[in-house]
Design an enzyme around this catalytic site. Structure first.
Site, PDB file in Angstrom:
ATOM      1  N   HIS A 159      -3.921  -4.727   8.630  1.00 32.80           N
ATOM      2  CA  HIS A 159      -3.411  -3.411   9.037  1.00 32.80           C
ATOM      3  C   HIS A 159      -3.571  -3.127  10.537  1.00 32.80           C
ATOM      4  CE1 HIS A 159      -3.412  -1.384   4.768  1.00 32.80           C
ATOM      5  NE2 HIS A 159      -2.986  -2.643   4.752  1.00 32.80           N
TER       6      HIS A 159
ATOM      7  N   HIS B  76      -1.954  -7.756   6.045  1.00 30.43           N
ATOM      8  CA  HIS B  76      -3.176  -7.424   5.297  1.00 30.43           C
ATOM      9  C   HIS B  76      -4.258  -6.723   6.099  1.00 30.43           C
ATOM     10  CE1 HIS B  76      -6.403  -7.482   2.337  1.00 30.43           C
ATOM     11  NE2 HIS B  76      -7.154  -8.171   3.153  1.00 30.43           N
TER      12      HIS B  76
ATOM     13  N   HIS C 246      -0.237 -13.140   3.760  1.00 32.32           N
ATOM     14  CA  HIS C 246      -1.097 -11.972   3.581  1.00 32.32           C
ATOM     15  C   HIS C 246      -2.542 -12.451   3.491  1.00 32.32           C
ATOM     16  CE1 HIS C 246      -1.292  -7.710   2.536  1.00 32.32           C
ATOM     17  NE2 HIS C 246      -2.273  -8.019   1.719  1.00 32.32           N
TER      18      HIS C 246
ATOM     19  N   ASN D 277       0.825  -1.216   0.000  1.00 30.44           N
ATOM     20  CA  ASN D 277       0.000   0.000   0.000  1.00 30.44           C
ATOM     21  C   ASN D 277       0.856   1.262   0.000  1.00 30.44           C
ATOM     22  OD1 ASN D 277      -1.460  -2.035   2.273  1.00 30.44           O
ATOM     23  ND2 ASN D 277      -2.709  -1.421   0.518  1.00 30.44           N
TER      24      ASN D 277
ATOM     25  N   HIS E  30      -2.742  -6.053  -3.277  1.00 27.55           N
ATOM     26  CA  HIS E  30      -2.621  -4.767  -3.984  1.00 27.55           C
ATOM     27  C   HIS E  30      -1.355  -4.659  -4.838  1.00 27.55           C
ATOM     28  CE1 HIS E  30      -6.149  -2.898  -2.274  1.00 27.55           C
ATOM     29  NE2 HIS E  30      -5.774  -3.260  -1.058  1.00 27.55           N
TER      30      HIS E  30
HETATM   31 FE   LIG Z   1      -2.394  -3.850   3.055  1.00 23.71          FE
HETATM   32 FE   LIG Z   2      -3.730  -6.555   1.509  1.00 24.82          FE
END
Ligand SMILES: [Fe+2]
Ligand SMILES: [Fe+2]
Length: 273
Positions: free
Chosen positions: A180, A178, A153, A40, A68
């Site tokens: 966060h 993942h 993840h 990210n 991502h």
């Molecule tokens: Fe992330």
């Molecule tokens: Fe992610």
């Protein structure tokens, strides 16, 4: 062997935290190897080549990703040029890039890093269990690598815990990413693998998962998107985990969270002080 893993870097705040803090942390803890999840890092979505360079220059030895990874389309091309940039190993055959890499630590040991993605409440990739199993068979602890770190993840804590037990005794550490949000379940599993469900993010916690909180809140309230998600720009908390690995066995001796700056409670690994 002293290994630091930093969770998903979100936007400019997260990058600044890594750039400002990581060189000092490498020095302070005499780190042998650093892995950073960069999925990210570019405006909250994906990673660009200059940002990858920034993370490597700041002291990352390998950069992992997740769902991502290809949000910035250029990554489909430049990922082929950087063996230090990993994407989930269980993407379909033919996907650009690679999901595992063998790297030298500062002291010359061989560190295998594997990046895989879960399938519960996420895209239906290939089976991450069999994919990780293949990597561990091809480059086993002690015969192929001195230490093995896995970035799993995934969304569901159940899938992460199951994966932890699946690799217990065969990897030095399995670290979840993942969501966060850092979890408080760091532990050494029965056969010696360090485990945590989620390392947390390097991002501003005055936010929803690193994003400006207004738009996510509106979407929950009205179910109507009104704007794009954009990263929150307050001071980030650098969130990660420290893992101390026994050089003789490649298994973990200790794991502890590391949190620096921003809004979360601050903590550092007591076993390295
Ligand atoms: Fe992330
Ligand atoms: Fe992610």
């Amino acid at each position: 062997m002293r290994v630091l893993f930093l969770g998903d870097v979100v936007g400019r705040s997260g990058r600044l935290a890594v750039i400002e803090q990581l060189p000092g942390l490498r020095e302070r803890y005499q780190l042998d190897f650093v892995v950073v999840n960069g999925e990210n890092a570019a405006g909250g979505f994906g990673i660009t080549e200059p940002i990858l360079m920034e993370l490597l220059d700041a002291g990352a030895d390998a950069v992992t990703t997740g769902n991502h990874v290809f949000d910035q389309r250029e990554a489909l091309v430049f990922i082929e040029r950087y063996d230090r940039l990993l994407r989930p190993v269980n993407f379909p055959p033919g996907t650009p890039g690679r999901g595992a890499g063998l790297f030298k630590t500062r002291s010359g040991a061989d560190m295998l890093v594997i990046n895989a993605q879960g399938r519960v409440f996420m895209a239906d990739l290939d089976d991450p269990f069999r994919a990780i199993d293949r990597e561990l068979e091809a480059c086993a602890l002690k015969s192929g690598a001195d230490a093995i770190l896995i970035d799993f993840h995934a969304e569901a804590t159940s899938e992460k815990q199951a994966m932890g037990f699946f690799v217990d005794g065969r990897a030095s550490a399995l670290i979840g990413t993942h969501t966060h949000v850092p979890t408080a379940d760091e532990q050494i599993l029965p056969k010696g693998t360090a485990y945590i469900s989620d390392a947390g993010m390097c991002g501003d916690f005055d936010s929803v998962l690193g994003m400006d909180k207004e738009e996510p809140l509106q979407r929950f309230l009205t179910k109507i998107p009104t704007a794009r998600f954009s990263p929150s720009h307050g001071e980030a908390t650098l969130c990660g985990v420290a893992v101390d690995i026994d050089d003789a066995t490649g298994l973990a001796r200790a794991i502890a969270p590391l949190r620096v700056g921003g809004r979360l409670s601050q903590t550092e690994p007591a076993f390295w002080l």
